[in-house]
Design an enzyme around this catalytic site. Structure first.
Site, PDB file in Angstrom:
ATOM      1  N   CYS A  71       0.882  -1.173   0.000  1.00  0.00           N
ATOM      2  CA  CYS A  71       0.000   0.000   0.000  1.00  0.00           C
ATOM      3  C   CYS A  71       0.914   1.215   0.000  1.00  0.00           C
ATOM      4  CB  CYS A  71      -0.982  -0.014   1.171  1.00  0.00           C
ATOM      5  SG  CYS A  71      -0.299   0.278   2.804  1.00  0.00           S
ATOM      6  N   HIS A 104      14.478 -15.064  11.298  1.00  0.00           N
ATOM      7  CA  HIS A 104      14.179 -15.078  12.729  1.00  0.00           C
ATOM      8  C   HIS A 104      12.696 -15.148  13.061  1.00  0.00           C
ATOM      9  CE1 HIS A 104      18.243 -13.019  13.925  1.00  0.00           C
ATOM     10  NE2 HIS A 104      18.411 -14.103  13.200  1.00  0.00           N
TER      11      HIS A 104
END
Length: 147
Positions: A71, A104
């Site tokens: 966006c 991670h």
């Protein structure tokens, strides 16, 4: 993406009007990616939650394993995506964060701001996101706590 399962090779991509130009540019810049384009297909104003929901539903339905959302700022569409329990969407602005969100955090959706990031950096971010493997190990217990 080396896996032969169609859903792991297919990358869902969706945007609102603020991300339309970058979405189209990424599809051209990354021709080796098989895209599931969920819209929008124009630069006229649309509502970002509608497209975040389409992408989340495509992942939930097994049509794709990962997704890219865009966006204007990346903020609204990432918030909308993260309302879905099966989505871990990371808004990134550089390649290091794109790599770390996979390594991670096992993010399955990458969010970008079409008005915040250049095409070259966005391309690098998507490449890093798609090529980085989750490390697991000590990170898995943290992911498990997300619910």
């Amino acid at each position: 993406m080396a896996d032969n399962d169609e859903s792991t090779r297919l990358v869902a991509i969706a945007c609102d009007h603020g991300g339309f130009a970058l979405k189209e540019a990424l599809k051209v810049a990354l021709p080796d990616v098989t895209w599931l384009d969920l819209g929008t297909d124009r630069a006229e104003s649309v509502d970002y939650p509608d497209f975040a929901n389409k992408l989340a539903n495509a992942i939930k339905g097994g049509k794709a394993a990962r997704g890219i959302l865009i966006c204007g700022s990346g903020i609204g569409i990432s918030i909308a995506a993260n309302r879905h329990a099966h989505i871990r969407c990371a808004l990134v602005h550089d390649v290091t964060c794109a790599r770390l969100c996979r390594q991670h955090n096992d993010a399955n959706v990458l969010a970008l701001g079409g008005r915040m990031i250049g095409e070259a950096v966005a391309k690098e971010c998507v490449e890093a996101f798609l090529s980085t493997v989750f490390e697991g190990g000590r990170h898995q217990k943290r992911i498990d706590k997300l619910g």
